[in-house]
Design an enzyme around this catalytic site. Structure first.
Site, PDB file in Angstrom:
ATOM      1  N   HIS A  90      -1.003  11.672  55.292  1.00 43.91           N
ATOM      2  CA  HIS A  90      -2.100  11.333  56.210  1.00 43.91           C
ATOM      3  C   HIS A  90      -1.512  10.521  57.360  1.00 43.91           C
ATOM      4  CE1 HIS A  90      -5.269  12.676  53.461  1.00 43.91           C
ATOM      5  NE2 HIS A  90      -4.421  12.303  52.523  1.00 43.91           N
ATOM      6  N   HIS A  93       2.540  16.123  51.687  1.00 41.26           N
ATOM      7  CA  HIS A  93       1.128  15.698  51.746  1.00 41.26           C
ATOM      8  C   HIS A  93       1.082  14.332  52.408  1.00 41.26           C
ATOM      9  CE1 HIS A  93      -3.032  15.590  49.731  1.00 41.26           C
ATOM     10  NE2 HIS A  93      -2.962  14.529  50.525  1.00 41.26           N
ATOM     11  N   LYS A 103      -6.407  23.100  53.957  1.00 43.10           N
ATOM     12  CA  LYS A 103      -6.709  22.095  52.928  1.00 43.10           C
ATOM     13  C   LYS A 103      -8.189  22.128  52.580  1.00 43.10           C
ATOM     14  CE  LYS A 103      -6.276  18.331  50.401  1.00 43.10           C
ATOM     15  NZ  LYS A 103      -5.994  16.979  50.867  1.00 43.10           N
ATOM     16  N   ASP A 134       1.040  11.604  49.792  1.00 39.41           N
ATOM     17  CA  ASP A 134      -0.360  11.226  49.985  1.00 39.41           C
ATOM     18  C   ASP A 134      -0.430   9.817  50.577  1.00 39.41           C
ATOM     19  OD1 ASP A 134      -3.061  11.605  50.138  1.00 39.41           O
ATOM     20  OD2 ASP A 134      -3.470  11.183  48.034  1.00 39.41           O
ATOM     21  N   HIS A 151      -1.626  16.242  44.839  1.00 37.28           N
ATOM     22  CA  HIS A 151      -1.545  14.932  44.177  1.00 37.28           C
ATOM     23  C   HIS A 151      -2.082  14.935  42.749  1.00 37.28           C
ATOM     24  CE1 HIS A 151      -5.612  14.958  45.676  1.00 37.28           C
ATOM     25  NE2 HIS A 151      -5.280  14.625  46.901  1.00 37.28           N
ATOM     26  N   HIS A 166      -7.775  19.481  47.147  1.00 30.41           N
ATOM     27  CA  HIS A 166      -8.038  18.177  46.522  1.00 30.41           C
ATOM     28  C   HIS A 166      -8.919  18.487  45.316  1.00 30.41           C
ATOM     29  CE1 HIS A 166      -8.779  13.683  46.692  1.00 30.41           C
ATOM     30  NE2 HIS A 166      -9.530  14.115  45.687  1.00 30.41           N
TER      31      HIS A 166
HETATM   32  O1  DOR Z   1      -6.508   7.872  48.264  1.00 30.53           O
HETATM   33  C1  DOR Z   1      -6.677   8.768  49.072  1.00 30.53           C
HETATM   34  N1  DOR Z   1      -6.709   8.524  50.393  1.00 30.53           N
HETATM   35  N2  DOR Z   1      -6.861   9.997  48.630  1.00 30.53           N
HETATM   36  C2  DOR Z   1      -7.193  11.018  49.453  1.00 30.53           C
HETATM   37  O2  DOR Z   1      -7.371  12.109  48.976  1.00 30.53           O
HETATM   38  C3  DOR Z   1      -7.399  10.768  50.893  1.00 30.53           C
HETATM   39  C4  DOR Z   1      -6.689   9.580  51.331  1.00 30.53           C
HETATM   40  C5  DOR Z   1      -7.130   9.100  52.704  1.00 30.53           C
HETATM   41  O3  DOR Z   1      -7.302   9.927  53.613  1.00 30.53           O
HETATM   42  O4  DOR Z   1      -7.266   7.885  52.875  1.00 30.53           O
HETATM   43 ZN    ZN Z   2      -4.441  13.103  50.655  1.00 35.78          ZN
END
Ligand code: DOR
Ligand code: ZN
Length: 336
Positions: free
Chosen positions: A14, A12, A95, A240, A168, A134
Protein backbone atom coordinates in the site's frame (compact mmCIF):
# COMPACT_ATOMS: atom_id res chain seq x y z
CA UNK A 1 28.02 -12.90 7.53
CA UNK A 2 26.79 -11.27 4.33
CA UNK A 3 24.07 -12.18 1.81
CA UNK A 4 23.05 -10.66 -1.50
CA UNK A 5 19.47 -10.64 -2.74
CA UNK A 6 18.75 -10.01 -6.38
CA UNK A 7 15.64 -8.09 -7.43
CA UNK A 8 13.70 -8.29 -4.16
CA UNK A 9 9.98 -7.98 -4.87
CA UNK A 10 7.11 -6.96 -2.65
CA UNK A 11 3.99 -8.56 -4.07
CA UNK A 12 1.49 -6.59 -1.94
CA UNK A 13 2.13 -2.98 -1.02
CA UNK A 14 0.00 0.00 0.00
CA UNK A 15 1.68 3.19 -1.16
CA UNK A 16 -1.36 5.44 -0.78
CA UNK A 17 -1.13 9.08 -1.94
CA UNK A 18 0.20 12.50 -0.99
CA UNK A 19 2.14 12.59 2.30
CA UNK A 20 2.07 8.80 2.86
CA UNK A 21 3.20 8.24 -0.73
CA UNK A 22 6.01 10.76 -0.34
CA UNK A 23 7.21 8.96 2.77
CA UNK A 24 6.72 5.37 1.62
CA UNK A 25 7.59 5.30 -2.08
CA UNK A 26 11.31 6.19 -1.76
CA UNK A 27 11.70 3.68 1.08
CA UNK A 28 10.26 0.77 -0.92
CA UNK A 29 12.11 1.88 -4.05
CA UNK A 30 15.41 1.82 -2.23
CA UNK A 31 15.48 -1.86 -1.37
CA UNK A 32 12.88 -3.41 -3.69
CA UNK A 33 13.13 -3.85 -7.41
CA UNK A 34 9.36 -3.80 -7.79
CA UNK A 35 6.11 -3.90 -5.88
CA UNK A 36 2.52 -4.80 -6.63
CA UNK A 37 0.68 -1.64 -5.67
CA UNK A 38 -2.77 -1.95 -4.10
CA UNK A 39 -5.64 0.13 -5.52
CA UNK A 40 -7.58 0.96 -2.33
CA UNK A 41 -7.24 4.72 -2.61
CA UNK A 42 -10.17 7.05 -1.97
CA UNK A 43 -11.78 6.80 -4.50
CA UNK A 44 -10.43 3.39 -5.55
CA UNK A 45 -8.40 2.95 -8.75
CA UNK A 46 -11.00 1.79 -11.26
CA UNK A 47 -10.13 3.46 -14.57
CA UNK A 48 -7.21 3.34 -16.96
CA UNK A 49 -6.62 7.07 -16.45
CA UNK A 50 -6.48 6.57 -12.68
CA UNK A 51 -3.98 3.68 -13.03
CA UNK A 52 -1.70 5.67 -15.32
CA UNK A 53 -1.88 8.84 -13.22
CA UNK A 54 -1.22 6.91 -10.00
CA UNK A 55 1.81 5.18 -11.51
CA UNK A 56 3.17 8.60 -12.52
CA UNK A 57 2.68 9.95 -9.00
CA UNK A 58 4.47 6.90 -7.58
CA UNK A 59 7.39 7.23 -9.98
CA UNK A 60 7.57 10.95 -9.17
CA UNK A 61 7.94 10.18 -5.46
CA UNK A 62 10.08 7.04 -5.74
CA UNK A 63 13.01 8.82 -7.40
CA UNK A 64 14.70 5.51 -8.18
CA UNK A 65 15.03 4.18 -11.69
CA UNK A 66 15.51 0.59 -10.56
CA UNK A 67 12.01 0.30 -9.09
CA UNK A 68 8.89 -0.78 -10.97
CA UNK A 69 5.46 -0.14 -9.51
CA UNK A 70 3.30 -2.97 -10.85
CA UNK A 71 -0.21 -1.58 -10.89
CA UNK A 72 -3.53 -3.15 -9.93
CA UNK A 73 -7.12 -2.22 -10.59
CA UNK A 74 -9.86 -2.37 -7.95
CA UNK A 75 -12.24 -5.22 -8.92
CA UNK A 76 -15.68 -4.21 -10.15
CA UNK A 77 -18.19 -6.69 -11.50
CA UNK A 78 -19.30 -4.28 -14.24
CA UNK A 79 -15.98 -4.06 -16.09
CA UNK A 80 -16.47 -4.98 -19.75
CA UNK A 81 -14.12 -7.32 -21.68
CA UNK A 82 -13.28 -4.36 -23.96
CA UNK A 83 -12.25 -2.23 -21.00
CA UNK A 84 -10.15 -5.06 -19.55
CA UNK A 85 -8.42 -5.61 -22.86
CA UNK A 86 -7.51 -1.94 -23.14
CA UNK A 87 -6.29 -1.63 -19.52
CA UNK A 88 -4.33 -4.89 -19.58
CA UNK A 89 -1.07 -3.27 -20.67
CA UNK A 90 -1.13 -0.89 -17.68
CA UNK A 91 -1.83 -3.41 -14.92
CA UNK A 92 -0.41 -6.66 -13.64
CA UNK A 93 -3.45 -7.86 -11.66
CA UNK A 94 -6.90 -6.97 -10.37
CA UNK A 95 -7.54 -6.85 -6.64
CA UNK A 96 -10.85 -8.05 -5.28
CA UNK A 97 -12.09 -6.82 -1.89
CA UNK A 98 -15.28 -8.05 -0.30
CA UNK A 99 -17.14 -4.83 0.65
CA UNK A 100 -16.13 -3.37 4.01
CA UNK A 101 -13.61 -6.02 5.14
CA UNK A 102 -10.70 -3.63 5.46
CA UNK A 103 -9.37 -0.08 4.91
CA UNK A 104 -11.07 1.71 1.98
CA UNK A 105 -12.91 -1.37 0.72
CA UNK A 106 -16.46 -0.03 0.87
CA UNK A 107 -16.74 -0.14 -2.92
CA UNK A 108 -15.87 -3.85 -2.96
CA UNK A 109 -17.97 -6.86 -3.88
CA UNK A 110 -21.23 -7.37 -1.92
CA UNK A 111 -22.09 -11.02 -1.30
CA UNK A 112 -20.24 -13.53 -3.45
CA UNK A 113 -22.55 -14.26 -6.32
CA UNK A 114 -20.32 -16.16 -8.73
CA UNK A 115 -22.89 -15.70 -11.47
CA UNK A 116 -22.60 -11.96 -11.10
CA UNK A 117 -18.78 -12.08 -11.02
CA UNK A 118 -18.40 -14.65 -13.81
CA UNK A 119 -18.25 -12.36 -16.89
CA UNK A 120 -15.34 -10.34 -15.47
CA UNK A 121 -13.55 -13.43 -14.16
CA UNK A 122 -13.94 -15.17 -17.51
CA UNK A 123 -12.56 -12.16 -19.35
CA UNK A 124 -9.63 -11.96 -16.90
CA UNK A 125 -8.97 -15.63 -17.41
CA UNK A 126 -8.88 -15.22 -21.18
CA UNK A 127 -6.70 -12.14 -20.99
CA UNK A 128 -4.46 -13.85 -18.39
CA UNK A 129 -4.90 -11.13 -15.80
CA UNK A 130 -4.32 -12.61 -12.31
CA UNK A 131 -6.93 -12.09 -9.60
CA UNK A 132 -5.63 -11.02 -6.18
CA UNK A 133 -8.11 -11.52 -3.36
CA UNK A 134 -8.52 -10.17 0.16
CA UNK A 135 -10.11 -13.41 1.38
CA UNK A 136 -12.17 -12.64 4.44
CA UNK A 137 -15.88 -13.04 5.15
CA UNK A 138 -17.88 -10.77 7.45
CA UNK A 139 -17.91 -13.46 10.18
CA UNK A 140 -16.20 -13.67 13.57
CA UNK A 141 -12.83 -11.99 13.22
CA UNK A 142 -10.70 -15.09 13.94
CA UNK A 143 -12.69 -17.21 11.48
CA UNK A 144 -13.00 -14.83 8.54
CA UNK A 145 -10.18 -16.26 6.47
CA UNK A 146 -11.04 -19.91 7.14
CA UNK A 147 -14.66 -19.21 6.23
CA UNK A 148 -13.46 -17.75 2.95
CA UNK A 149 -11.56 -20.91 1.86
CA UNK A 150 -14.66 -22.51 0.25
CA UNK A 151 -15.03 -19.34 -1.83
CA UNK A 152 -11.40 -19.63 -2.97
CA UNK A 153 -12.10 -23.26 -3.85
CA UNK A 154 -15.18 -22.35 -5.89
CA UNK A 155 -13.24 -19.67 -7.74
CA UNK A 156 -10.34 -22.05 -8.38
CA UNK A 157 -12.63 -24.82 -9.65
CA UNK A 158 -14.85 -22.63 -11.81
CA UNK A 159 -12.00 -20.65 -13.36
CA UNK A 160 -9.18 -23.18 -13.71
CA UNK A 161 -7.17 -20.95 -16.07
CA UNK A 162 -7.36 -17.91 -13.80
CA UNK A 163 -4.35 -17.32 -11.53
CA UNK A 164 -5.79 -16.59 -8.09
CA UNK A 165 -3.56 -15.12 -5.39
CA UNK A 166 -4.78 -15.53 -1.82
CA UNK A 167 -3.37 -12.33 -0.39
CA UNK A 168 -1.71 -12.08 3.01
CA UNK A 169 -2.71 -15.55 4.21
CA UNK A 170 -2.77 -16.01 7.97
CA UNK A 171 -4.05 -19.53 8.59
CA UNK A 172 -3.02 -23.15 8.38
CA UNK A 173 -6.25 -23.70 6.40
CA UNK A 174 -5.10 -21.35 3.66
CA UNK A 175 -1.64 -22.97 3.47
CA UNK A 176 -3.33 -26.35 3.02
CA UNK A 177 -5.70 -25.03 0.33
CA UNK A 178 -2.68 -23.96 -1.76
CA UNK A 179 -1.80 -27.51 -2.68
CA UNK A 180 -5.33 -28.58 -3.52
CA UNK A 181 -5.68 -26.35 -6.59
CA UNK A 182 -3.11 -25.75 -9.26
CA UNK A 183 -4.25 -22.17 -9.88
CA UNK A 184 -4.12 -20.99 -6.25
CA UNK A 185 -1.11 -18.98 -5.07
CA UNK A 186 -0.47 -16.91 -1.96
CA UNK A 187 1.40 -14.00 -0.48
CA UNK A 188 2.65 -14.00 3.09
CA UNK A 189 3.51 -10.84 5.03
CA UNK A 190 6.43 -10.22 7.34
CA UNK A 191 4.24 -9.49 10.34
CA UNK A 192 2.22 -12.69 10.05
CA UNK A 193 5.50 -14.65 10.12
CA UNK A 194 6.50 -12.90 13.34
CA UNK A 195 3.38 -12.36 15.43
CA UNK A 196 0.27 -14.06 16.74
CA UNK A 197 -2.83 -12.46 18.24
CA UNK A 198 -1.05 -12.59 21.60
CA UNK A 199 1.46 -10.00 20.38
CA UNK A 200 -1.39 -7.69 19.37
CA UNK A 201 -3.78 -8.04 22.28
CA UNK A 202 -2.34 -10.54 24.79
CA UNK A 203 -0.82 -7.81 26.95
CA UNK A 204 -1.18 -4.07 26.55
CA UNK A 205 -2.84 -3.37 23.21
CA UNK A 206 -0.31 -2.85 20.39
CA UNK A 207 -2.02 -0.67 17.80
CA UNK A 208 0.94 -0.72 15.42
CA UNK A 209 0.49 -4.50 15.06
CA UNK A 210 -3.24 -4.28 14.39
CA UNK A 211 -4.03 -5.31 10.83
CA UNK A 212 -6.47 -7.17 8.63
CA UNK A 213 -6.52 -10.10 8.53
CA UNK A 214 -5.80 -10.10 12.25
CA UNK A 215 -2.82 -12.22 13.36
CA UNK A 216 -3.96 -15.71 14.38
CA UNK A 217 -2.84 -18.67 16.52
CA UNK A 218 0.67 -20.10 17.04
CA UNK A 219 -0.19 -23.14 14.89
CA UNK A 220 -1.26 -20.84 12.05
CA UNK A 221 1.96 -18.87 12.24
CA UNK A 222 3.89 -22.15 12.29
CA UNK A 223 2.21 -23.25 9.05
CA UNK A 224 2.98 -19.90 7.39
CA UNK A 225 6.58 -20.09 8.56
CA UNK A 226 6.99 -23.58 7.19
CA UNK A 227 5.70 -22.51 3.76
CA UNK A 228 7.85 -19.36 3.68
CA UNK A 229 11.06 -20.90 5.02
CA UNK A 230 11.03 -23.64 2.41
CA UNK A 231 10.05 -21.04 -0.22
CA UNK A 232 7.06 -23.11 -1.31
CA UNK A 233 6.97 -22.37 -5.07
CA UNK A 234 3.39 -21.03 -4.92
CA UNK A 235 4.16 -18.60 -2.12
CA UNK A 236 5.59 -15.07 -2.49
CA UNK A 237 6.57 -12.34 -0.10
CA UNK A 238 3.97 -9.57 -0.01
CA UNK A 239 4.53 -7.13 2.84
CA UNK A 240 1.01 -5.65 2.98
CA UNK A 241 2.96 -2.73 4.41
CA UNK A 242 0.20 -0.22 5.07
CA UNK A 243 1.24 3.17 6.47
CA UNK A 244 -1.20 5.21 8.54
CA UNK A 245 -0.32 8.46 10.33
CA UNK A 246 0.54 7.84 13.95
CA UNK A 247 -2.59 9.64 15.17
CA UNK A 248 -4.78 7.23 13.18
CA UNK A 249 -3.09 4.23 14.82
CA UNK A 250 -2.82 5.46 18.39
CA UNK A 251 -6.50 6.25 18.64
CA UNK A 252 -9.88 4.78 19.47
CA UNK A 253 -10.93 3.23 16.17
CA UNK A 254 -7.31 2.38 15.37
CA UNK A 255 -6.73 1.96 11.62
CA UNK A 256 -5.65 -1.50 10.42
CA UNK A 257 -2.19 -1.82 8.91
CA UNK A 258 1.43 -2.54 9.84
CA UNK A 259 4.20 -0.45 8.28
CA UNK A 260 7.04 -2.82 7.41
CA UNK A 261 8.40 -1.86 3.99
CA UNK A 262 11.67 -0.20 5.12
CA UNK A 263 12.63 -2.96 7.54
CA UNK A 264 11.21 -5.97 5.71
CA UNK A 265 14.36 -7.38 4.14
CA UNK A 266 16.37 -6.95 7.35
CA UNK A 267 13.67 -8.71 9.39
CA UNK A 268 13.26 -11.49 6.81
CA UNK A 269 17.02 -12.10 6.81
CA UNK A 270 16.91 -12.33 10.61
CA UNK A 271 14.04 -14.83 10.51
CA UNK A 272 15.44 -17.03 7.74
CA UNK A 273 18.87 -16.97 9.42
CA UNK A 274 17.39 -17.98 12.77
CA UNK A 275 15.77 -21.01 11.10
CA UNK A 276 18.81 -21.92 9.01
CA UNK A 277 16.93 -21.14 5.79
CA UNK A 278 18.87 -18.19 4.35
CA UNK A 279 19.44 -20.14 1.13
CA UNK A 280 15.69 -20.04 0.43
CA UNK A 281 15.21 -16.31 0.97
CA UNK A 282 16.00 -15.38 -2.64
CA UNK A 283 13.17 -17.61 -3.86
CA UNK A 284 10.72 -16.29 -1.27
CA UNK A 285 11.42 -12.61 -1.97
CA UNK A 286 11.92 -12.74 -5.70
CA UNK A 287 12.24 -15.89 -7.81
CA UNK A 288 8.83 -17.37 -7.00
CA UNK A 289 7.13 -14.08 -7.85
CA UNK A 290 9.08 -13.71 -11.10
CA UNK A 291 7.84 -17.16 -12.14
CA UNK A 292 4.26 -16.76 -10.99
CA UNK A 293 3.74 -13.31 -12.54
CA UNK A 294 6.14 -13.84 -15.48
CA UNK A 295 7.89 -10.54 -14.80
CA UNK A 296 11.39 -9.32 -15.35
CA UNK A 297 11.96 -6.49 -12.84
CA UNK A 298 14.86 -4.03 -13.05
CA UNK A 299 18.19 -5.38 -11.87
CA UNK A 300 18.97 -4.62 -8.27
CA UNK A 301 21.32 -6.24 -5.80
CA UNK A 302 20.70 -5.71 -2.11
CA UNK A 303 23.51 -6.69 0.22
CA UNK A 304 22.67 -7.42 3.84
CA UNK A 305 25.09 -7.99 6.68
CA UNK A 306 24.59 -9.62 10.05
CA UNK A 307 25.21 -6.49 12.13
CA UNK A 308 22.87 -4.88 14.65
CA UNK A 309 20.47 -2.38 13.08
CA UNK A 310 18.53 0.11 15.17
CA UNK A 311 15.07 0.58 13.66
CA UNK A 312 13.94 4.22 13.53
CA UNK A 313 11.11 5.23 15.89
CA UNK A 314 9.30 6.90 13.01
CA UNK A 315 9.54 7.72 9.32
CA UNK A 316 8.69 11.14 7.92
CA UNK A 317 7.81 12.32 11.42
CA UNK A 318 4.52 10.50 11.09
CA UNK A 319 4.60 6.72 10.47
CA UNK A 320 5.68 4.19 13.09
CA UNK A 321 7.25 1.03 11.66
CA UNK A 322 7.17 -2.50 13.04
CA UNK A 323 10.07 -2.97 15.50
CA UNK A 324 10.21 0.83 16.04
CA UNK A 325 13.11 1.68 18.36
CA UNK A 326 14.13 -1.99 18.52
CA UNK A 327 17.16 -3.77 17.14
CA UNK A 328 17.28 -6.17 14.20
CA UNK A 329 20.23 -8.48 13.68
CA UNK A 330 20.67 -7.67 9.99
CA UNK A 331 21.14 -4.40 8.15
CA UNK A 332 21.20 -3.33 4.53
CA UNK A 333 24.74 -2.46 3.46
CA UNK A 334 24.04 -1.47 -0.14
CA UNK A 335 21.26 -1.54 -2.70
CA UNK A 336 21.67 -0.78 -6.35
O1 DOR B 1 -4.22 -4.16 7.71
C1 DOR B 1 -4.53 -3.86 6.57
N1 DOR B 1 -4.35 -2.61 6.10
N2 DOR B 1 -5.06 -4.77 5.79
C2 DOR B 1 -5.55 -4.48 4.56
O2 DOR B 1 -6.06 -5.36 3.91
C3 DOR B 1 -5.53 -3.09 4.07
C4 DOR B 1 -4.50 -2.31 4.73
C5 DOR B 1 -4.65 -0.81 4.51
O3 DOR B 1 -4.92 -0.39 3.37
O4 DOR B 1 -4.45 -0.06 5.47
ZN1 ZN C 1 -3.31 -5.05 1.73
Amino acid sequence: MVIALNEPLDRHLHLRDEKMLEIGAPLSAETFSGALVMPNLVPPVTTQEAVVAYRERILGCAKNSSFTPYMTLFFRSDYTPQFLESVKEDILAIKLYPAGVTTNSDGGVEGFDLIELAPVLEAMSELQIPLCVHGETGGFVMDRESEFIPIYEKLAKNFPDLKIVMEHITTKDAVEALDRYENLYATITLHHLYITLDDVAGGLLQPHLFCKPIAKRPEDRAALLQAALKAHPKVMFGSDSAPHPREAKEAPGCAAGVFTAPIALQALAQLFDKHGALDNLQRFVSDNAKNIYSINPPKKEVVLEKTAYLVPEMYGGSVVPMFAGGTLEWRVVSAG
